[in-house]
Design a protein around this motif. Structure first.
Motif, PDB file in Angstrom:
ATOM      1  N   GLY A 177       5.002  -5.819  10.366  1.00 36.65           N
ATOM      2  CA  GLY A 177       4.257  -5.881  11.613  1.00 36.65           C
ATOM      3  C   GLY A 177       2.986  -5.058  11.518  1.00 36.65           C
ATOM      4  N   VAL A 178       2.288  -4.928  12.644  1.00 40.07           N
ATOM      5  CA  VAL A 178       1.057  -4.129  12.663  1.00 40.07           C
ATOM      6  C   VAL A 178       1.424  -2.643  12.633  1.00 40.07           C
ATOM      7  CG1 VAL A 178      -0.242  -5.880  13.916  1.00 40.07           C
ATOM      8  CG2 VAL A 178       0.985  -4.106  15.186  1.00 40.07           C
ATOM      9  N   VAL A 179       0.489  -1.845  12.172  1.00 46.31           N
ATOM     10  CA  VAL A 179       0.693  -0.390  12.113  1.00 46.31           C
ATOM     11  C   VAL A 179       0.459   0.203  13.497  1.00 46.31           C
ATOM     12  CG1 VAL A 179      -0.109   1.774  11.111  1.00 46.31           C
ATOM     13  CG2 VAL A 179       0.010  -0.299   9.693  1.00 46.31           C
ATOM     14  N   THR A 180       1.422   0.962  13.978  1.00 45.02           N
ATOM     15  CA  THR A 180       1.277   1.696  15.242  1.00 45.02           C
ATOM     16  C   THR A 180       1.030   3.163  14.911  1.00 45.02           C
ATOM     17  OG1 THR A 180       2.764   0.180  16.391  1.00 45.02           O
ATOM     18  CG2 THR A 180       2.372   2.327  17.412  1.00 45.02           C
ATOM     19  N   PHE A 236       2.328  10.833  13.522  1.00 37.73           N
ATOM     20  CA  PHE A 236       2.800   9.929  12.474  1.00 37.73           C
ATOM     21  C   PHE A 236       2.411   8.500  12.844  1.00 37.73           C
ATOM     22  CE2 PHE A 236       6.155  10.109  15.625  1.00 37.73           C
ATOM     23  CZ  PHE A 236       6.546   8.787  15.755  1.00 37.73           C
ATOM     24  N   GLN A 237       2.564   7.597  11.883  1.00 39.36           N
ATOM     25  CA  GLN A 237       2.350   6.177  12.130  1.00 39.36           C
ATOM     26  C   GLN A 237       3.599   5.407  11.693  1.00 39.36           C
ATOM     27  OE1 GLN A 237      -1.040   4.782   9.864  1.00 39.36           O
ATOM     28  NE2 GLN A 237      -0.741   6.347   8.288  1.00 39.36           N
ATOM     29  N   GLY A 293       0.836  -1.197   0.000  1.00 42.06           N
ATOM     30  CA  GLY A 293       0.000   0.000   0.000  1.00 42.06           C
ATOM     31  C   GLY A 293       0.868   1.244   0.000  1.00 42.06           C
ATOM     32  N   ASP A 294       0.656   2.123   0.992  1.00 42.64           N
ATOM     33  CA  ASP A 294       1.470   3.338   1.100  1.00 42.64           C
ATOM     34  C   ASP A 294       2.828   3.078   1.732  1.00 42.64           C
ATOM     35  OD1 ASP A 294      -0.537   4.894  -0.002  1.00 42.64           O
ATOM     36  OD2 ASP A 294      -1.460   5.343   1.940  1.00 42.64           O
ATOM     37  N   LYS A 304       8.103   4.934   8.540  1.00 38.69           N
ATOM     38  CA  LYS A 304       7.201   5.941   9.106  1.00 38.69           C
ATOM     39  C   LYS A 304       6.447   6.647   7.992  1.00 38.69           C
ATOM     40  CE  LYS A 304       9.615   7.095  13.412  1.00 38.69           C
ATOM     41  NZ  LYS A 304      10.230   8.198  14.214  1.00 38.69           N
ATOM     42  N   LEU A 305       5.204   6.994   8.297  1.00 38.98           N
ATOM     43  CA  LEU A 305       4.387   7.795   7.388  1.00 38.98           C
ATOM     44  C   LEU A 305       3.747   8.930   8.176  1.00 38.98           C
ATOM     45  CD1 LEU A 305       2.479   5.099   5.272  1.00 38.98           C
ATOM     46  CD2 LEU A 305       4.490   6.430   4.594  1.00 38.98           C
TER      47      LEU A 305
END
Length: 602
Positions: free
Chosen positions: A460-463, A445-446, A423-424, A435-436
């Protein structure tokens, strides 16, 4: 027979080429009164031969008063002395506002001499007082002709106020309906008598059957640093020449005006004739116009005000990233070009931005919406086989304060384990995080970890640390109350109401937004304890609704994170905040609040 007492100010100029004395009458207005002596200040321009100037000033100094027809002229004073095109203000006088606006260099650093003033420019008494007032006449007849009405009210007010020593002028600036409401401005251009102002205002209130609200400026003095650095201490001091009962402090930014009280960053003190705001941590919160208002119990309708602008050299919050985040040395030449970006919110501060490593060429700075992006292009040498490169941006403000942001840039080589694009999310190197930035309506940010020991890594999962900008604004306003900028009793109801509205829609349906909402409750509780404030009925209603909304069944999953310890801490913080606010509710309120029972399992 009544007499008119004239306080006259003479402006003197030395002219070497002048062979005589020339008197220039700048203004003359005689206001008579059948009940009291009145005063008026006049300004004259004199041209005196330099050889005679000392004798002339000695002569003026020996004249205590002159009788002219039915007037007594006293307090003859030289305000401005000009020699060879250089003019100097006399003691206790300073350049007028007109001179300072046109020639600011004349007024910097308490400068009293100036070589560039225009003809007729003069110095005025440095402690002159401006009286800005309004009056309301209930059941009064609004005049058919406004200009005629202004003239009549001007004469009525002048007939009373002109008996004050050093009365200079009075103008009606506005008349409006609502019974009769008028605004006026008056100048006292010499030593100010507060008791006389109170007496004459009371006399006018009785005469016109009106109520007066008055603000004086110039009577109270205020001092503050012109400019100060970030995250340091500062004192703003107000001093009154007479003992006055009460003082209130405010800070104004544009149209917004908030009270200043004791908090985590501000302390308000009173010691005799002075009051201070002591700041232990300067930041964006405290950049603005500081206002102190003194009042007396005997005349609460008369406010004595002083204000000063304190400039603070700011420092930004920096989000640093690179494009690409993980430069790939596979199937390329000897170098890979990487653009390092340091992103900040738009600011009025002018920053000097430097980079490590130093850029070979300066890159253009770009602005998109509310953010500014500083760019630096670096070259990754693939042949060096370095796993990580480092880049740093340094923002320096006008006070030489610095804020530094550094970034590790992992480099992908032929033997690197890689997570593919998703994806992104860009291609990433294992054992590092991508990081996004958040969406345009969010702050933060995530991030997402790339792990793995095989050829292909695993995402991994998005934090997420993305907080809705409206929730973030509410949290910032609550934190300002805790700092001492604003009163809980004036602002809490609006914050609870907005939190209630936001908790009823879908913008808080993430863990970061739930966390920020709980922080708002906790911060308001702490601010109320610091200010020793209780919550009134309308506050209690909005508080009960907003805190209950956070436990809606549709939001329960948003309380969970992969870190169970964080879940537990947030739940404890919520319970403590709710209990704390509940304990601050005015116990005299005899009312029951009902909300659907919500259960949260910890």
């Amino acid at each position: 027979m009544s007499f008119e007492k004239k306080n006259t100010v003479l402006e003197g100029h030395k002219m070497k080429s002048c062979s005589g004395i020339t008197l220039l009458l700048l203004g003359l207005f005689i206001q008579g009164s059948s009940t009291a002596n009145t005063t008026q200040s006049y300004y004259f321009e004199l041209q005196v031969e330099s050889s005679a100037f000392d004798n002339f000033t000695l002569l003026l100094g020996n004249i205590t008063e002159l009788t002219v027809d039915n007037a007594i002229v006293t307090s003859i004073t030289i305000t401005t002395d000009c020699q060879s095109n250089i003019c100097t203000c006399a003691q206790n006088y300073s350049w007028s506002t007109d001179v300072c606006n046109i020639h600011p260099e004349c007024c910097q650093n308490n400068n009293k001499s100036c070589s560039s003033v225009f003809p007729g420019a003069m110095c005025l008494y440095k402690n002159s007082v401006v009286v800005d007032g309004s009056f309301t006449i209930q059941n009064g007849n609004f005049p058919d002709n406004i200009d005629e009405g202004k003239k009549n009210f001007s004469e009525s007010l002048t007939s009373i106020y002109s008996s004050m020593n050093w009365f200079d002028s009075l103008n009606i600036t506005n008349l409006r309906s609502g019974s009769v409401i008028g605004d006026f401005i008056m100048l006292i251009n010499g030593p100010f008598n507060l008791t006389k102002l109170v007496d004459k205002t009371n006399e006018l209130q009785n005469k016109l059957n009106a109520t007066f609200i008055i603000i004086t400026t110039g009577f109270i003095k205020i001092t503050a640093p012109d400019r100060i650095g970030y995250d340091t201490s500062a004192n703003i001091t107000c001093t009154t020449p007479e003992n006055l009962d009460n003082v209130n402090w405010y800070i104004q930014k544009g149209a917004s005006k908030q009270s200043i009280t004791n908090g985590t960053e501000a302390t308000v003190t009173r010691d005799g004739l002075s009051s201070k705001v002591i700041l232990n941590k300067t930041s964006e919160t405290w950049k603005g116009i500081f206002i102190c208002d003194f009042t007396s119990k005997n005349s609460p309708n008369i406010i004595h005000r002083a204000s000063v602008y304190m400039d603070i050299a700011l420092l930004p919050q920096i989000f640093i990233t690179s494009d690409p985040q993980f430069p790939n040395c596979n199937n390329v030449g000897n170098t890979v070009s990487v653009t390092v970006k340091c992103i900040i919110d738009n600011s009025t501060e002018t920053y000097n931005v430097t980079w490590l490593p130093k850029p070979s060429t300066l890159q253009a700075t770009t602005s998109i919406g509310n953010i500014t992006i500083y760019n630096n292009n670096i070259k990754i040498k693939c042949e060096d086989k370095k796993d990580v490169y480092n880049a740093t941006c340094i923002f320096t403000n006008r006070e030489n304060n610095k804020r530094i942001a550094s970034l590790d840039i992992p480099v992908i080589h032929a033997d690197s384990i890689v997570c593919p694009t998703s994806g992104d999310w860009p291609e990433a190197k294992a054992n590092f995080s991508a990081k996004l930035q958040c969406k345009t309506n969010e702050i933060g940010f995530q991030s997402r970890n790339c792990t793995g020991s095989k050829k292909t890594g695993d995402w991994g999962v998005v934090t997420s640390q993305c907080v809705n900008t409206e929730i973030w604004t509410l949290l910032t306003e609550a934190q300002n109350l805790q700092r001492g900028c604003g009163l809980v009793k004036d602002n809490a109801n609006n914050l609870f109401d907005l939190l209630k509205v936001k908790s009823e829609d879908q913008i808080i349906n993430t863990f970061p937004n739930i966390n920020a909402s709980v922080d708002i409750l906790d911060t308001l509780h702490n601010a109320s304890k610091i200010q020793n404030t209780t919550f009134n009925e309308s506050m209690a209603t909005n508080f009960v609704k907003s805190s209950s909304n956070l436990l809606n069944s549709s939001l329960l999953q948003n309380w969970n994170t992969p870190d169970k310890e964080t879940d537990y801490s947030l739940a404890i913080k919520y319970l403590k905040a709710v209990e704390g606010v509940a304990n601050q509710i005015n116990t005299s309120i005899n009312k029951t609040y009902k909300e659907d029972l919500k259960t949260y399992f910890v």
